[in-house]
Design a protein around this motif. Structure first.
Motif, PDB file in Angstrom:
ATOM      1  N   SER A 113      25.344 -88.100 -61.437  1.00 20.55           N
ATOM      2  CA  SER A 113      26.745 -88.449 -61.219  1.00 20.55           C
ATOM      3  C   SER A 113      27.385 -87.556 -60.166  1.00 20.55           C
ATOM      4  O   SER A 113      28.323 -87.982 -59.474  1.00 20.55           O
ATOM      5  CB  SER A 113      27.522 -88.355 -62.537  1.00 20.55           C
ATOM      6  N   LEU A 114      26.887 -86.332 -60.020  1.00 21.25           N
ATOM      7  CA  LEU A 114      27.437 -85.405 -59.039  1.00 21.25           C
ATOM      8  C   LEU A 114      26.853 -85.617 -57.639  1.00 21.25           C
ATOM      9  O   LEU A 114      27.540 -85.428 -56.641  1.00 21.25           O
ATOM     10  CB  LEU A 114      27.187 -83.963 -59.490  1.00 21.25           C
ATOM     11  N   PRO A 117      27.620 -89.703 -55.271  1.00 25.14           N
ATOM     12  CA  PRO A 117      28.697 -90.010 -54.319  1.00 25.14           C
ATOM     13  C   PRO A 117      28.417 -89.543 -52.895  1.00 25.14           C
ATOM     14  O   PRO A 117      28.987 -90.094 -51.944  1.00 25.14           O
ATOM     15  CB  PRO A 117      29.898 -89.250 -54.920  1.00 25.14           C
ATOM     16  N   SER A 118      27.535 -88.557 -52.733  1.00 22.31           N
ATOM     17  CA  SER A 118      27.249 -88.037 -51.391  1.00 22.31           C
ATOM     18  C   SER A 118      26.383 -88.971 -50.566  1.00 22.31           C
ATOM     19  O   SER A 118      26.288 -88.805 -49.346  1.00 22.31           O
ATOM     20  CB  SER A 118      26.551 -86.674 -51.504  1.00 22.31           C
ATOM     21  N   VAL A 119      25.720 -89.945 -51.208  1.00 27.27           N
ATOM     22  CA  VAL A 119      24.805 -90.828 -50.477  1.00 27.27           C
ATOM     23  C   VAL A 119      25.145 -92.301 -50.670  1.00 27.27           C
ATOM     24  O   VAL A 119      24.302 -93.167 -50.468  1.00 27.27           O
ATOM     25  CB  VAL A 119      23.340 -90.554 -50.887  1.00 27.27           C
ATOM     26  N   ARG A 120      26.381 -92.587 -51.048  1.00 28.64           N
ATOM     27  CA  ARG A 120      26.806 -93.978 -51.144  1.00 28.64           C
ATOM     28  C   ARG A 120      26.958 -94.570 -49.746  1.00 28.64           C
ATOM     29  O   ARG A 120      27.083 -93.828 -48.755  1.00 28.64           O
ATOM     30  CB  ARG A 120      28.131 -94.064 -51.913  1.00 28.64           C
ATOM     31  N   PRO A 121      26.963 -95.914 -49.635  1.00 25.42           N
ATOM     32  CA  PRO A 121      27.033 -96.548 -48.301  1.00 25.42           C
ATOM     33  C   PRO A 121      28.150 -96.031 -47.419  1.00 25.42           C
ATOM     34  O   PRO A 121      27.958 -95.855 -46.213  1.00 25.42           O
ATOM     35  CB  PRO A 121      27.221 -98.029 -48.653  1.00 25.42           C
ATOM     36  N   LYS A 122      29.331 -95.760 -47.994  1.00 24.16           N
ATOM     37  CA  LYS A 122      30.437 -95.249 -47.190  1.00 24.16           C
ATOM     38  C   LYS A 122      30.078 -93.915 -46.541  1.00 24.16           C
ATOM     39  O   LYS A 122      30.414 -93.665 -45.378  1.00 24.16           O
ATOM     40  CB  LYS A 122      31.682 -95.084 -48.062  1.00 24.16           C
ATOM     41  N   ALA A 247      31.885 -81.116 -55.658  1.00 19.17           N
ATOM     42  CA  ALA A 247      31.728 -82.071 -56.760  1.00 19.17           C
ATOM     43  C   ALA A 247      31.996 -81.411 -58.110  1.00 19.17           C
ATOM     44  O   ALA A 247      31.647 -80.259 -58.341  1.00 19.17           O
ATOM     45  CB  ALA A 247      30.324 -82.659 -56.734  1.00 19.17           C
ATOM     46  N   ARG A 248      32.605 -82.182 -59.006  1.00 18.58           N
ATOM     47  CA  ARG A 248      32.852 -81.717 -60.375  1.00 18.58           C
ATOM     48  C   ARG A 248      32.421 -82.799 -61.351  1.00 18.58           C
ATOM     49  O   ARG A 248      32.612 -83.989 -61.077  1.00 18.58           O
ATOM     50  CB  ARG A 248      34.343 -81.416 -60.585  1.00 18.58           C
ATOM     51  N   ASP A 249      31.866 -82.373 -62.493  1.00 22.03           N
ATOM     52  CA  ASP A 249      31.489 -83.346 -63.502  1.00 22.03           C
ATOM     53  C   ASP A 249      32.705 -83.716 -64.351  1.00 22.03           C
ATOM     54  O   ASP A 249      33.837 -83.282 -64.083  1.00 22.03           O
ATOM     55  CB  ASP A 249      30.326 -82.832 -64.354  1.00 22.03           C
ATOM     56  N   GLU A 250      32.481 -84.496 -65.406  1.00 24.34           N
ATOM     57  CA  GLU A 250      33.609 -84.997 -66.211  1.00 24.34           C
ATOM     58  C   GLU A 250      34.359 -83.893 -66.942  1.00 24.34           C
ATOM     59  O   GLU A 250      35.505 -84.085 -67.382  1.00 24.34           O
ATOM     60  CB  GLU A 250      33.100 -86.033 -67.210  1.00 24.34           C
ATOM     61  N   THR A 251      33.747 -82.719 -67.086  1.00 21.34           N
ATOM     62  CA  THR A 251      34.432 -81.589 -67.719  1.00 21.34           C
ATOM     63  C   THR A 251      35.151 -80.718 -66.701  1.00 21.34           C
ATOM     64  O   THR A 251      35.803 -79.739 -67.071  1.00 21.34           O
ATOM     65  CB  THR A 251      33.435 -80.716 -68.498  1.00 21.34           C
ATOM     66  N   GLY A 252      34.986 -81.034 -65.411  1.00 21.58           N
ATOM     67  CA  GLY A 252      35.580 -80.229 -64.359  1.00 21.58           C
ATOM     68  C   GLY A 252      34.687 -79.132 -63.836  1.00 21.58           C
ATOM     69  O   GLY A 252      35.072 -78.376 -62.935  1.00 21.58           O
ATOM     70  N   ALA A 253      33.457 -79.053 -64.375  1.00 17.96           N
ATOM     71  CA  ALA A 253      32.531 -77.993 -63.962  1.00 17.96           C
ATOM     72  C   ALA A 253      31.834 -78.369 -62.661  1.00 17.96           C
ATOM     73  O   ALA A 253      31.547 -79.543 -62.394  1.00 17.96           O
ATOM     74  CB  ALA A 253      31.494 -77.745 -65.049  1.00 17.96           C
TER      75      ALA A 253
END
Length: 462
Positions: A113-114, A117-122, A247-253
């Motif tokens: 999950s972290l 997002p760095s390798v999505r098409p955008k 990047a942060r996970d769902e806990t903010g870490a």
């Protein structure tokens, strides 16, 4: 179900209920490891000839080889549920640590999950300009009649692209050293995985393991230097490393320093080693197939006219994409996938005992004549669609899986395909490369590499 042939699509093959055949007789303690280690690619092809489900022994442990696309799909889609990610050994862990490729369970889900997002098409769109610019710079340095080593040229090019897109800098402090370290590490991982090291405990010292540790130390030092520079900077950067640091996970870490190191090395290998070898094999195949080479350049001239390729041209370069896909079929960079059966695991309707190591091989399945007409022939047209929108060949889903599949499909798939297509388009638009020899054999190490330097003569088009 029929879908267009491609990296995520295909027709479902008709899979019979699993009938498990016996593999070749092994030797005490080592099982079939000696035959596997001598020539893994030929060994898997031999198993495929025995059936879609074949028992064999990897050392003392039970192993099952699967060749049918539906069974491969079951393995890939059921990983994390009824199949577990295997421990690939001390050599693999030394280099990759516990990155997203190696992590399991909740730890894997968090890291995916972290990183994703760095390798999505955008994001890949934003990296495409760097890919093309680096390729143009190389093309400008080549000259008609020049003799080059394609393996070295493609490695240097993809390394530069990786350094710029991942680290956001023009060059590493010692790019040559980190390149040599990567070469040593992947060679030793291949030797460890297919040799006696595969059954030795982690604590047993070997010369190969010592070489991997030294190579990894070089890589770690460079990654640490660049990460420190990013942390000290006060400006936002568009590179992969900066996105990982933010990047942060769902806990903010955030990712820890060790996790940043592991994911950076994983992305570096995915963005450098795999694309480099794919391009070398593409040039090898194009040199041997003038008809395909002419069809490729015809498309490049027609689509690109007088401009260099960019991300917006990618979709229109259908034949160039097909050349890359067909190259990955015949010479898949990642040549095997394994999983460990959990309680309740099944394949083809048959139970698989818990603890069984299940193996599938892109090399063997990609060359199976049941799924491909003229399976040994380089024919990019098989990936094209006709005017009616139907694919030229009905290729079963999971008969082509160079990036794996299912929940653990390679995160860098889009990055790798766009990079290979744009680099090939830039260089093939200007030059043909005539290889000095056809006698090049694939060596299965961490990735599928040529067994020697690949020399060629640069021929300017027009």
């Amino acid at each position: 179900m029929t879908r267009q042939a491609g990296p995520d699509a295909g027709t479902r093959a008709t899979q019979p209920t699993a009938t498990i055949a016996d593999g070749p007789r092994g030797v005490p303690l080592l099982g079939n490891l000696p035959a596997f280690g001598k020539d893994p690619l030929a060994f898997f092809e031999q198993l495929r000839e025995r059936g879609d489900f074949v028992r064999w022994r990897f050392g003392r442990g039970p192993a099952l080889f699967i060749a049918h696309p539906d069974a491969i799909g079951e393995l890939l889609t059921e990983v994390e549920r009824t199949f577990d990610q295997p421990d690939l050994g001390i050599a693999f862990r030394t280099l990759l640590g516990n990155g997203v490729v190696v992590a399991k369970g909740a730890d894997w889900r968090r890291k995916r999950s972290l990183v994703q997002p760095s390798v999505r098409p955008k994001q890949v769109r934003s990296y495409a300009a760097t890919m093309a610019e680096c390729a143009v710079s190389l093309a400008d340095r080549w000259a008609d009649g020049q003799r080059i080593d394609i393996k070295k040229e493609m490695a240097a090019l993809t390394q530069l692209i990786a350094v710029r897109t991942i680290f956001g800098v023009d060059t590493a402090a010692d790019a040559e050293s980190i390149g040599r370290a990567m070469d040593i590490a992947q060679k030793e991982i291949g030797a460890e995985f297919s040799g006696i090291g595969a059954v030795l405990p982690d604590w047993v010292p070997t010369p190969g393991r010592a070489r991997i540790k030294r190579a990894t130390a070089v890589i770690d030092a460079e990654v640490s230097r660049v990460v420190s520079r990013h942390r000290d900077g006060d400006t936002e950067r568009p590179d992969l490393l900066s996105r990982l640091l933010a990047a942060r996970d769902e806990t903010g870490a955030r990712l820890s320093d060790r996790e940043i190191r592991d994911e950076t090395v994983t992305l570096y290998i995915g963005g450098h080693e795999t694309t480099s070898s794919t391009l070398v094999w593409a040039w090898h195949l194009l040199s041997r197939n003038p008809r395909v080479r002419e069809a490729l350049t015809e498309e490049l001239d027609r689509v690109l006219a007088d401009h260099e390729p960019g991300y917006d041209d990618y979709a229109a370069l259908t034949y160039t994409q097909a050349v890359v896909k067909e190259t990955l079929r015949l010479y898949p960079t990642i040549w095997l996938i394994t999983g460990i059966a959990k309680e309740g695991a099944t394949l083809g309707g048959a139970p698989v005992p818990a603890g069984t190591r299940v193996w599938s091989s892109q090399w063997a399945t990609h060359r199976d004549p049941r799924w491909y007409g003229d399976a040994e022939t380089f024919r990019p047209e098989r990936w094209l669609t006709g005017e009616d929108g139907e694919p030229a060949e009905q290729i079963p889903e999971y008969a082509w899986f160079p990036f794996g599949g299912g929940p653990r499909v390679c995160l860098g798939t889009r990055f790798a395909l766009v990079e290979a297509v744009l680099v090939l388009a830039v260089l093939a638009r200007r030059y043909h490369l005539d290889l000095a020899t056809d006698d090049i054999r694939p060596v299965p190490s961490l990735t599928l590499q040529p067994d020697r330097d690949v020399h060629a003569t640069v021929r300017a088009r027009g």
